[in-house]
Design a protein around this motif. Structure first.
Motif, PDB file in Angstrom:
ATOM      1  N   ILE A 430       0.872  -1.179   0.000  1.00  8.88           N
ATOM      2  CA  ILE A 430       0.000   0.000   0.000  1.00  8.88           C
ATOM      3  C   ILE A 430       0.902   1.220   0.000  1.00  8.88           C
ATOM      4  O   ILE A 430       1.773   1.366   0.873  1.00  8.88           O
ATOM      5  N   VAL A 431       0.729   2.097  -0.974  1.00 12.86           N
ATOM      6  CA  VAL A 431       1.566   3.290  -1.094  1.00 12.86           C
ATOM      7  C   VAL A 431       0.697   4.531  -0.900  1.00 12.86           C
ATOM      8  O   VAL A 431      -0.364   4.672  -1.529  1.00 12.86           O
ATOM      9  N   LEU A 432       1.149   5.419  -0.016  1.00 14.77           N
ATOM     10  CA  LEU A 432       0.454   6.677   0.261  1.00 14.77           C
ATOM     11  C   LEU A 432       1.369   7.812  -0.187  1.00 14.77           C
ATOM     12  O   LEU A 432       2.294   8.203   0.529  1.00 14.77           O
ATOM     13  N   PRO A 433       1.168   8.359  -1.383  1.00 16.62           N
ATOM     14  CA  PRO A 433       2.099   9.359  -1.922  1.00 16.62           C
ATOM     15  C   PRO A 433       1.867  10.755  -1.356  1.00 16.62           C
ATOM     16  O   PRO A 433       0.811  11.054  -0.786  1.00 16.62           O
ATOM     17  N   LYS A 461       4.687   7.086   1.594  1.00 21.07           N
ATOM     18  CA  LYS A 461       4.741   6.157   2.730  1.00 21.07           C
ATOM     19  C   LYS A 461       4.303   4.779   2.220  1.00 21.07           C
ATOM     20  O   LYS A 461       3.386   4.670   1.404  1.00 21.07           O
ATOM     21  N   THR A 462       4.963   3.743   2.722  1.00 22.12           N
ATOM     22  CA  THR A 462       4.717   2.398   2.209  1.00 22.12           C
ATOM     23  C   THR A 462       4.366   1.442   3.343  1.00 22.12           C
ATOM     24  O   THR A 462       5.026   1.422   4.377  1.00 22.12           O
ATOM     25  N   ILE A 463       3.323   0.662   3.124  1.00 20.44           N
ATOM     26  CA  ILE A 463       2.928  -0.409   4.040  1.00 20.44           C
ATOM     27  C   ILE A 463       3.162  -1.733   3.326  1.00 20.44           C
ATOM     28  O   ILE A 463       2.674  -1.938   2.207  1.00 20.44           O
ATOM     29  N   LEU A 464       3.938  -2.609   3.951  1.00 22.07           N
ATOM     30  CA  LEU A 464       4.163  -3.949   3.423  1.00 22.07           C
ATOM     31  C   LEU A 464       3.438  -4.924   4.347  1.00 22.07           C
ATOM     32  O   LEU A 464       3.849  -5.142   5.491  1.00 22.07           O
ATOM     33  N   ASP A 465       2.338  -5.480   3.863  1.00 21.77           N
ATOM     34  CA  ASP A 465       1.488  -6.331   4.695  1.00 21.77           C
ATOM     35  C   ASP A 465       1.896  -7.791   4.529  1.00 21.77           C
ATOM     36  O   ASP A 465       1.510  -8.467   3.574  1.00 21.77           O
TER      37      ASP A 465
END
Length: 492
Positions: A430-433, A461-465
């Motif tokens: 999930i990327v939050l630019p 910001k990056t979420i690696l689930d």
């Protein structure tokens, strides 16, 4: 309480001497200009320091070139396991310890000058030959540094009405015989908020810079809002960690208090509406190495701090220093952030985030690993909510990795195993630019991502689930081995 029972840097160092491999001292002469940091880089700095480096002992250098009778220590908290020993707590749950300490503060107490070892020797700025560069054995980390830096100095200041006080750590360069260049982020920390108030009144802000401290103070100091709001002095956290109040003492030349059991106290004033070039004398364009592992750019307009006095212990005072990208920064910045994230997610989604770790790869600030417990179908998705909560509250956080509660978050091989066997890039990233982050990350410049990064300090910001979907848990059971409680007997 006897003096021997009071916590300070010397008491902690004595305790570390009893731990195998935790402490080493040398009488070999060393130059504080680049050589000291260059040596410790090999011995024990760790973190994001240029390789080769390693996790090693606290070092005490007893023979500092140009500074007879003074010592320099480095690396006291450059190991998470050592921090656990120092605070008498399991290193894996230090975030929980600090979270509890924030909730149960112990306020400092005032002592007399006779009870304050930090004021045994006094140097006044009015003394003939006064020169902070000759009194303080402050090292430079590299030949490109803007000058000698105070890297482990706790700045203590108050608002103009003396209704609130706070402590923070800043990078501070020794500019000349009585001047320090210190960058104070406007309003970013409580000291910055107080300093803005003084600037509006066009008055100098009295401060003390306290060097050589119990690590409980250094670690507690680095908490930030929302965990410690305006008016919350982080010295209260150190009091809770030790179950004894931090001792303060009135300054001799400014209207502020110092930490009585410091090794050195600098009494000074931040001048109002005055700035100076950080690398005024070196002109290298660099300040010093910062936590991401790169040289920080010299700031063209740092605050001007005029020193009024320096006091210190009479018996071989200890200058405490650190290397910017070392494991020590991870301990100071990362553990309080872990505590803050735990506090935040416990309030919003209680019981679902088991633990948090901010690893050295992110310098303690840029990356968090969240250990998630999913107990029922309704918990699916809660892990991503926890990640977004963390990213929203802590703007310097750039990457969040989510793992299940059977993964050891302190073992990066286990974390990367998760991302190789419980993760698919096309659905679990999930990327939050276009969000705010830390300007010391060199990738956060418009040239790196034109049109998205508009100004320095913006980032995706990056979420690696890496958590297993709840309905597929039976397909991701680790190989189970026999439990052998007495396995260590085979090593004897």
């Amino acid at each position: 309480m006897s003096q021997e029972e009071l916590y300070d840097l010397r008491k902690v160092l004595e305790e570390l001497k009893e731990e195998p491999g935790a402490y080493h001292e040398t009488d070999v002469e060393i130059d504080p200009e680049s050589e000291l940091a260059g040596v410790y880089r090999y011995i024990g700095s760790g973190g994001t320091v240029m390789r080769p480096t390693q996790e090693g002992p606290t070092m005490m250098f007893n023979n500092i070139k140009g500074f007879p009778g003074k010592r320099v220590t480095i690396g006291i908290i450059a190991s998470r396991k050592r921090v656990g020993k120092i605070l008498n707590y399991d290193y894996r749950y230090l975030g929980k310890l600090l979270k509890e300490s924030v909730a149960n503060p112990i306020e400092p107490v005032k002592v007399s000058r006779e009870e304050a070892p930090a004021q045994e020797v006094v140097h006044l700025a009015t003394d003939e030959g006064f020169d902070i560069r000759k009194i303080l054995p402050a090292p430079t980390n590299t030949p490109l540094d803007a000058g000698p830096y105070i890297t482990m100095g706790v700045v203590l200041g108050s608002d103009p009405d003396k209704t609130m006080s706070d402590v923070t750590i800043h990078r501070m360069v020794l500019e000349d015989e009585d001047t320090i260049g210190m960058y104070v982020m406007p309003g970013g920390r409580h000291i910055g908020h107080f300093q803005e108030q003084y600037e509006k009144l066009n008055k100098p802000m009295p401060i003390t810079i306290n060097i050589g401290l119990d690590p409980a103070i250094s670690i507690g100091t680095t908490f930030e809002p929302p965990t410690t709001p305006l008016g919350y002095n982080e010295l209260w956290i150190a009091g809770a960690l030790r179950n004894q109040p931090v001792q303060l003492v009135d300054s001799l030349t400014v209207d502020e208090v110092g930490i009585a059991r410091s090794e050195f106290i600098i009494e000074a004033e931040i001048l109002p509406n005055e700035r100076m070039q950080e690398d005024l004398h070196s002109n290298t364009g660099h300040a010093m190495p910062e936590f991401p592992g790169y040289n920080g750019d010299a700031n063209p307009a740092v605050n001007v701090v005029k020193v009024k006095a320096i006091t210190h212990r009479k018996d071989n005072p200890i200058m405490q220093t650190t290397i910017g990208p070392s494991e020590e920064h991870v301990s100071m910045a990362g553990i309080p952030t872990e505590a803050s994230i735990l506090d935040l997610v416990d309030k919003a989604i209680p019981g679902k985030v088991v633990n948090v770790y901010n690893p050295p790869a992110g310098g303690g600030k840029l990356m968090s690993i969240l250990q998630i417990r999913k107990e029922r179908e309704a918990d699916e998705g809660i892990q991503r909510q926890a990640a977004i909560l963390a990213l929203s509250a802590f703007k310097e956080l750039k990457t969040v990795i989510l793992v299940d509660d059977d993964v050891d978050i302190f073992d990066m091989n286990d974390v990367m195993w998760t991302l190789n066997t419980r993760f698919q890039g096309d659905k679990d990233i999930i990327v939050l630019p276009g969000m705010r982050n830390h300007p010391l990350d060199p990738s956060e410049i418009p040239e790196y991502n034109p049109g998205v990064i508009r100004f320095r300090g913006m980032s995706a910001k990056t979420i690696l689930d890496g958590t297993v979907p709840f309905d597929l848990k039976d397909k991701f059971v680790r190989a189970q081995f026999m439990e052998v409680p007495d396995w260590e007997k085979y090593l004897k």
